[in-house]
Design an enzyme around this catalytic site. Structure first.
Site, PDB file in Angstrom:
ATOM      1  N   ASP A  31      -5.559  11.413  13.932  1.00 56.90           N
ATOM      2  CA  ASP A  31      -6.532  11.684  12.882  1.00 56.90           C
ATOM      3  C   ASP A  31      -7.844  12.234  13.436  1.00 56.90           C
ATOM      4  O   ASP A  31      -8.192  12.008  14.600  1.00 56.90           O
ATOM      5  CB  ASP A  31      -6.822  10.411  12.075  1.00 56.90           C
ATOM      6  CG  ASP A  31      -5.592   9.890  11.358  1.00 56.90           C
ATOM      7  OD1 ASP A  31      -4.685  10.694  11.099  1.00 56.90           O
ATOM      8  OD2 ASP A  31      -5.551   8.683  11.067  1.00 56.90           O
ATOM      9  N   LYS A  32      -8.577  12.891  12.566  1.00 55.79           N
ATOM     10  CA  LYS A  32      -9.857  13.509  12.927  1.00 55.79           C
ATOM     11  C   LYS A  32     -10.796  12.532  13.645  1.00 55.79           C
ATOM     12  O   LYS A  32     -11.373  12.851  14.678  1.00 55.79           O
ATOM     13  CB  LYS A  32     -10.533  14.052  11.663  1.00 55.79           C
ATOM     14  CG  LYS A  32     -11.960  14.562  11.844  1.00 55.79           C
ATOM     15  CD  LYS A  32     -12.478  15.136  10.535  1.00 55.79           C
ATOM     16  CE  LYS A  32     -13.942  15.532  10.623  1.00 55.79           C
ATOM     17  NZ  LYS A  32     -14.839  14.338  10.580  1.00 55.79           N
TER      18      LYS A  32
END
Length: 302
Positions: free
Chosen positions: A137-138
């Protein structure tokens, strides 16, 4: 290609955008609303609005518009490269960086940086995701392996599928976990109540996470999580499912959590069989400064 659906009695009075999101699970509700706005959806051969309430025996016809490919630009973004050869690159992705470009993140991604660094990434995942075998994830930092050719990509993808790749994360979660170790075996899919989230759903894809307690505090636990599968948001969803959501998680965390610009999650360990040499390779990186600062803050609370 045109698709067709006849509204059933159970679907009577259901909004057209909601119904189509259930029929097309890969599309978000906002995407479907765009289809409706751009006149790709008809009910009984007539255009409708997104809030149209369906009636039993309505004939819905729709076509899925072709996605315009993004033009991926190479960008001179610093990369933390842990290992590189002619087949693979292992990078330590910083927190706040998305892995590949999307409609909301056309630049600044890991792929943009990789394209500047080298021009020999695998093409199996298309022009938008060159070399990308798996994602994090970011706002999750840590280790990723990127394939530089299709042969390496195929081999690594097979290792992922057969659960041969070692992936260990460290996280800080809410609540004090009483068990030293545990396994969470719960299927993950789109949350039917919120298409922007993942959730535990009966017809979801199999998902298994093992966890090990590193240290406990009165209201928090420092844990290591090992992935057996790699579903979207798996650790975040699974830890919430057992009542211990990640600290700082804006999507799955509690309303009252630390404001640390994202979840306290770091991909610390990555191991795999090298696709060419067939030797086991192992990498480990310590978490970024913020992670240890969160632990220090928690320690000072007690």
């Amino acid at each position: 290609m045109t698709h067709e659906h006849i509204v059933t009695t159970d679907e009577n009075k259901k909004r057209i955008d909601k119904l189509l999101s259930e029929i097309n699970p890969e599309a978000s509700r906002s995407q479907i609303q765009t289809w409706i706005t751009k006149e790709h959806v008809f009910v009984n051969d007539e255009l409708v609005k997104a809030n149209y309430k369906c009636h039993t025996d309505d004939k819905i016809t729709w076509s899925i518009p072709e996605v315009e490919p993004l033009k991926i630009e190479a960008e001179n973004i610093p990369l933390s490269i842990i290992y590189e050869d002619s087949d693979v690159i292992v990078v330590n992705k910083p927190r706040g960086m998305v892995v590949h470009p999307s409609a909301g993140h056309r630049s600044g991604s890991l792929v943009n940086a990789l394209l500047y660094h080298c021009n020999d990434l695998s093409g199996i995942n298309g022009v938008e995701r060159p070399g990308i075998v798996h994602r994090i994830d970011k706002d999750t930092s840590g280790l990723l392996v990127v394939a530089k050719n299709d042969s390496a990509h195929t081999n690594l993808a097979e290792q992922l599928s057969s659960k041969e790749i070692e992936r260990k994360y460290i996280a800080i979660v809410h609540g004090e976990i009483s068990h030293e170790t545990g396994m969470i075996d719960a299927p993950i899919g789109r949350d039917p109540k919120d298409r922007q989230k993942m959730g535990i759903v009966d017809d979801g894809k199999p998902a298994i996470t093992h966890f090990y307690v590193i240290s406990r505090y009165d209201d928090y636990t420092h844990v290591e999580c090992q992935l057996e599968t790699g579903r979207t948001h798996q650790i975040r969803v699974h830890m919430r499912y057992i009542g211990h959501p990640l600290v700082g998680d804006p999507k799955y965390g509690p309303r009252k959590t630390m404001d640390i610009n994202g979840q306290a999650l770091h991909a610390k360990v990555l191991g795999f069989t090298h696709p060419r040499t067939k030797e086991w390779v192992h990498f480990e990186v310590e978490p970024p400064t913020y992670f240890n600062e969160v632990l220090t803050t928690i320690e000072k609370m007690y």
